[in-house]
Scaffold this motif. Structure first.
Motif, short mmCIF file in Angstrom:
data_model
loop_
_atom_site.label_atom_id
_atom_site.label_comp_id
_atom_site.label_asym_id
_atom_site.label_seq_id
_atom_site.Cartn_x
_atom_site.Cartn_y
_atom_site.Cartn_z
N LEU A 169 3.11 -9.59 -7.49
CA LEU A 169 3.19 -8.85 -6.54
C LEU A 169 2.42 -7.49 -6.95
O LEU A 169 2.71 -6.77 -8.12
CB LEU A 169 4.42 -8.07 -6.30
N LEU A 170 1.28 -7.20 -6.34
CA LEU A 170 0.68 -5.45 -6.03
C LEU A 170 1.05 -4.77 -5.85
O LEU A 170 0.42 -4.69 -4.30
CB LEU A 170 -1.41 -6.17 -5.77
N VAL A 171 1.33 -3.36 -6.24
CA VAL A 171 1.31 -1.97 -5.96
C VAL A 171 0.48 -1.23 -5.98
O VAL A 171 0.57 -0.90 -6.89
CB VAL A 171 3.00 -2.04 -6.19
N PHE A 172 -0.56 -1.08 -4.58
CA PHE A 172 -1.23 0.45 -5.28
C PHE A 172 -1.06 1.80 -4.33
O PHE A 172 0.07 1.54 -3.95
CB PHE A 172 -2.10 -0.08 -3.52
N VAL A 173 -1.18 2.57 -5.40
CA VAL A 173 -1.10 3.82 -5.47
C VAL A 173 -1.79 4.73 -5.08
O VAL A 173 -2.90 5.19 -5.98
CB VAL A 173 -0.28 4.16 -6.65
N PHE A 174 -2.06 5.08 -4.30
CA PHE A 174 -3.43 6.28 -3.01
C PHE A 174 -2.68 7.47 -3.46
O PHE A 174 -1.55 8.21 -3.31
CB PHE A 174 -3.40 5.25 -2.00
N ALA A 209 2.85 0.77 5.60
CA ALA A 209 2.69 0.93 4.44
C ALA A 209 3.72 2.17 4.29
O ALA A 209 4.61 2.27 5.01
CB ALA A 209 1.16 1.88 4.07
N THR A 210 3.69 1.92 2.91
CA THR A 210 4.66 3.26 2.26
C THR A 210 4.39 4.77 2.51
O THR A 210 3.10 4.72 1.61
CB THR A 210 5.40 2.81 1.14
N PHE A 211 4.76 5.76 2.13
CA PHE A 211 4.49 7.34 2.01
C PHE A 211 5.05 7.47 1.16
O PHE A 211 6.69 8.41 2.06
CB PHE A 211 4.59 7.60 3.19
N TYR A 212 5.34 7.77 0.40
CA TYR A 212 6.17 9.04 -0.81
C TYR A 212 5.70 10.59 -0.58
O TYR A 212 4.37 10.80 -0.85
CB TYR A 212 5.80 8.48 -2.46
N ILE A 213 6.85 10.90 0.07
CA ILE A 213 7.20 12.64 0.86
C ILE A 213 8.03 13.03 0.21
O ILE A 213 9.28 13.55 0.44
CB ILE A 213 7.86 11.99 2.19
N LEU A 235 0.86 -1.24 0.36
CA LEU A 235 0.29 -0.10 0.10
C LEU A 235 1.19 1.26 0.28
O LEU A 235 1.91 1.41 0.62
CB LEU A 235 -0.66 0.00 1.34
N THR A 236 0.63 1.51 -1.06
CA THR A 236 1.54 3.23 -0.92
C THR A 236 0.59 4.47 -0.86
O THR A 236 -0.74 4.96 -1.64
CB THR A 236 2.68 3.44 -1.53
N TYR A 237 1.17 5.63 -0.68
CA TYR A 237 0.02 7.23 -0.24
C TYR A 237 1.14 8.23 -1.07
O TYR A 237 1.98 7.78 -0.04
CB TYR A 237 -0.16 7.30 0.73
N ASP A 238 0.97 8.78 -1.94
CA ASP A 238 1.75 9.87 -2.08
C ASP A 238 1.66 11.14 -1.45
O ASP A 238 0.12 11.33 -1.86
CB ASP A 238 1.59 10.08 -4.27
N ASP A 239 2.84 12.12 -1.84
CA ASP A 239 2.53 13.53 -1.50
C ASP A 239 2.29 14.19 -0.09
O ASP A 239 2.09 15.39 -0.37
CB ASP A 239 1.76 13.59 -2.10
N ALA A 240 2.08 13.16 0.76
CA ALA A 240 2.07 13.52 2.36
C ALA A 240 1.20 13.98 2.64
O ALA A 240 0.94 15.60 3.04
CB ALA A 240 4.10 14.47 2.61
#
Ligand SMILES: [Zn+2]
Length: 279
Positions: free
Chosen positions: A219-224, A67-71, A43-48
C-alpha cells in the motif's frame, strides 16, 4: 550449505504436496491482496488548497481516479468554497479530517509559523478532542458522511504532551501517519499508516515508487500539498500529471481509492468493527 537430496519420484511428489498444503492457507489469504489487485495506491492532498479544486480535482475526474483531501475546517480557503468541496465529495472523493485549526507543536526549528493560540504543545487532550469532533460535524454538514479518516497535522501525535491516539481511534476508521514506507496488508498500522511525502520529485520518481509498491504487493499513500504551486511543499503540475496518467493506465493491477475505502477493506479483512465508536 544446502545438502543435495536424491528424491525418488514418489517422495518428491509427496514433498511438493505437503509444501503446497502448508503454504496454501497463506497463499489463499494473501491471494490477490488489495481488493483483487496487486497493490493499492492512495492519493492524499492536504490543507484544502484552492489549487486542489482548480487543478487536481478536474484532472482526477477526467481520469476516473478518486482521492482523499485532508481538510482543516477552520481555514478560510475551505470555507469560502464550501459549495465546490461539496461537489468534490459527491464525485466520490473523501473529505478527511485534518482538525479545525491545524494545531502543531511549536517552539522548535522550522515551526516558527505556529501561532501561540494553535500550539499543540499548549492544548489539553480535551481541547484536541473537541476540535476533532467539531471538524467531523462540519465535514458531515458538507458531505453527509459519518465515517472518514484522519491526518495528524504536521504528523504530531501529542496534545500538551499526552497521546491523542485514543481520541483518534474513537472517531476514525484510520489515520495517516508520517513514516516513509510502503505498507503491507498484514502489517499496516491503521492509525499510523506510512506515506510517501511528495516535494519536488519528478514524474519518473513518482512512477518508480508505484512500481516498487506493485512489486512488493503493498500500500502506497502519497501526500501532496501544492501542485504546480499553492504551497511551499510542492510538485510540478507535469510530474503530478505523469503520475496520475500512469495510475489511470494501470487500474487492472493497482487499486486506487480514497483512504477511507482502503481502511474499510483492511478492517473487514481483519474482522474489525466497521466503524469507530464515537461520532
Ligand atoms: Zn496539513
Amino acid at each position: 550449505m544446502p545438502v543435495p537430496i536424491n528424491w525418488r519420484p514418489g517422495q518428491r511428489t509427496l514433498a511438493l504436496l505437503v509444501a503446497f498444503l502448508l503454504g496454501a492457507p497463506g497463499q489463499l489469504l494473501s491471494g490477490p491482496s488489495w481488493n483483487g489487485k496487486k497493490c493499492a495506491v492512495v492519493l492524499t492532498y492536504d490543507d484544502a488548497l484552492e489549487v486542489h479544486l482548480d487543478r487536481v480535482v478536474p484532472l482526477l475526474d477526467s481520469l476516473g481516479l478518486r482521492a482523499t483531501f485532508y481538510i482543516p475546517c477552520g481555514f478560510s480557503d475551505f470555507q469560502k468554497r464550501l459549495h465546490d468541496w461539496r461537489w468534490v465529495a459527491r464525485k466520490g472523493h473523501e473529505l478527511g479530517n485534518h482538525t479545525m485549526f491545524h494545531p502543531c507543536e511549536g517552539g522548535r526549528a522550522g515551526r516558527e509559523w505556529v501561532r501561540p493560540e494553535y500550539d499543540l504543545a499548549s492544548y489539553s487532550l480535551g481541547r484536541f478532542a473537541d476540535e476533532v469532533a467539531a471538524a467531523n460535524a462540519f465535514l458531515e454538514a458538507v458531505d453527509g458522511r459519518k465515517t472518514r479518516t484522519f491526518a495528524y497535522p504536521c504528523g504530531d501525535t501529542l496534545a500538551g504532551g499526552v497521546s491523542v491516539g485514543g481520541v483518534v481511534r474513537r472517531h476514525f476508521l484510520a489515520a495517516r501517519g508520517t513514516a516513509a514506507r510502503i505498507e503491507t496488508l498484514d502489517s499496516v498500522d491503521l492509525y499510523h499508516i506510512g506515506v510517501y511525502l511528495v516535494n519536488g520529485q519528478t514524474g519518473e520518481e513518482l512512477v518508480r515508487a508505484v512500481r516498487e509498491a506493485t512489486g512488493k504487493g503493498g500500500l502506497l499513500v502519497f501526500v501532496f500539498h501544492g501542485v504546480g504551486g499553492g504551497h511551499s511543499i510542492n510538485v510540478s503540475a507535469e510530474a503530478h500529471r505523469q503520475l496520475l496518467s500512469y495510475l489511470a493506465s494501470q487500474q487492472k493491477e493497482i487499486w486506487i481509492a480514497p483512504l477511507v475505502e482502503v481502511a474499510h477493506f483492511v478492517r473487514e479483512r481483519r474482522g474489525m468493527a466497521a466503524g469507530p465508536v464515537a461520532r
